[in-house]
Design a protein around this motif. Structure first.
Motif, PDB file in Angstrom:
ATOM      1  N   UNK A   9      12.627  17.441   2.702  1.00  0.00           N
ATOM      2  CA  UNK A   9      11.754  18.615   2.715  1.00  0.00           C
ATOM      3  C   UNK A   9      11.932  19.481   1.481  1.00  0.00           C
ATOM      4  N   UNK A  10      13.171  19.695   1.090  1.00  0.00           N
ATOM      5  CA  UNK A  10      13.458  20.506  -0.105  1.00  0.00           C
ATOM      6  C   UNK A  10      12.850  19.856  -1.347  1.00  0.00           C
ATOM      7  N   UNK A  11      13.028  18.544  -1.491  1.00  0.00           N
ATOM      8  CA  UNK A  11      12.489  17.834  -2.658  1.00  0.00           C
ATOM      9  C   UNK A  11      10.965  17.763  -2.625  1.00  0.00           C
ATOM     10  N   UNK A  12      10.407  17.608  -1.432  1.00  0.00           N
ATOM     11  CA  UNK A  12       8.955  17.583  -1.285  1.00  0.00           C
ATOM     12  C   UNK A  12       8.361  18.928  -1.693  1.00  0.00           C
ATOM     13  N   UNK A  13       8.965  20.012  -1.238  1.00  0.00           N
ATOM     14  CA  UNK A  13       8.484  21.346  -1.598  1.00  0.00           C
ATOM     15  C   UNK A  13       8.527  21.542  -3.108  1.00  0.00           C
ATOM     16  N   UNK A  14       9.589  21.091  -3.718  1.00  0.00           N
ATOM     17  CA  UNK A  14       9.717  21.211  -5.179  1.00  0.00           C
ATOM     18  C   UNK A  14       8.600  20.435  -5.877  1.00  0.00           C
ATOM     19  N   UNK A 139       7.194   8.109   8.490  1.00  0.00           N
ATOM     20  CA  UNK A 139       7.886   7.440   7.393  1.00  0.00           C
ATOM     21  C   UNK A 139       9.244   6.972   7.906  1.00  0.00           C
ATOM     22  N   UNK A 140       9.512   5.709   7.755  1.00  0.00           N
ATOM     23  CA  UNK A 140      10.822   5.174   8.133  1.00  0.00           C
ATOM     24  C   UNK A 140      11.787   5.465   6.992  1.00  0.00           C
ATOM     25  N   UNK A 141      12.862   6.169   7.298  1.00  0.00           N
ATOM     26  CA  UNK A 141      13.838   6.526   6.265  1.00  0.00           C
ATOM     27  C   UNK A 141      15.055   5.611   6.361  1.00  0.00           C
ATOM     28  N   UNK A 142      15.833   5.635   5.310  1.00  0.00           N
ATOM     29  CA  UNK A 142      17.093   4.904   5.350  1.00  0.00           C
ATOM     30  C   UNK A 142      17.195   3.782   4.353  1.00  0.00           C
ATOM     31  N   UNK A 151       7.926  10.522  -2.755  1.00  0.00           N
ATOM     32  CA  UNK A 151       6.711   9.964  -3.367  1.00  0.00           C
ATOM     33  C   UNK A 151       5.796   9.346  -2.315  1.00  0.00           C
ATOM     34  N   UNK A 152       6.381   8.664  -1.347  1.00  0.00           N
ATOM     35  CA  UNK A 152       5.592   8.055  -0.269  1.00  0.00           C
ATOM     36  C   UNK A 152       4.915   9.130   0.585  1.00  0.00           C
TER      37      UNK A 152
END
Length: 172
Positions: A9-14, A139-142, A151-152
């Motif tokens: 979330x932090x990176x997406x907001x950025x 989104x499947x994470x991991x 990016x996805x």
């Protein structure tokens, strides 16, 4: 819990040039105490009341990315706020991945003093269908990096935006 909501979330907001909020951090800032302390003093129900109020307020904001606590979807009110006020991204992870990611974490009240693996499986059994009910994107994470996941998410958000604009122009 442990799916990467705060980190991604932090990176997406950025990347989207938006402000980021973590509902748990907002609650801690408002109260001046940890989530664990709130659970200890007020129980889960006391925490959930605070969480619902924070989510209601955060979802009213524009151009933000909000990471909720893992149990936020348990409340019908929270699900309605999330679904009706923005796009919901469910970062899905297996019980084994969540177990590994939270193995050393002492700050998660629902995982203390219990069989952590079994508790994660139980929580996932209850929460997964609720996340899927409200999610616009899953989104499947991991398996991939944080940046790849961000990016996805951005790619899928653009697809959603394109579809919604296409549907707006349909007349009958």
């Amino acid at each position: 819990m442990g799916s990467g909501k705060s980190t991604i979330g932090r990176q997406l907001a950025k990347a989207l040039h938006r402000k980021f909020y973590d509902s748990d951090k907002v609650i801690e800032k408002r109260t001046g105490v940890s989530i664990s302390w709130i659970f200890e003093m007020e129980g889960e129900s006391g925490f959930r009341e605070r969480e619902s109020k924070a989510i209601d307020e955060l979802t009213e904001l524009k151009n933000v990315v909000v990471a909720t606590g893992g149990g936020a979807v348990l409340s019908e009110q929270n699900r309605q706020c999330l679904k009706s006020r923005g796009q919901v991204i469910y970062l899905s992870a297996s019980a084994e991945q969540l177990y590994r990611r939270t193995a050393r974490d002492k700050k998660r009240p629902l995982l203390q003093n219990t069989d952590r693996r079994k508790q994660i499986e139980n929580l996932l059994t209850i929460r997964d269908p609720l996340y899927r009910e409200v999610a616009d994107i899953i989104i499947k994470t991991g398996e991939q990096s944080v940046q790849h996941t961000v990016n996805e998410v951005i790619r899928r958000l653009k697809e959603l935006d394109k579809k919604s604009r296409t549907h707006e122009n349909v007349t009958g």
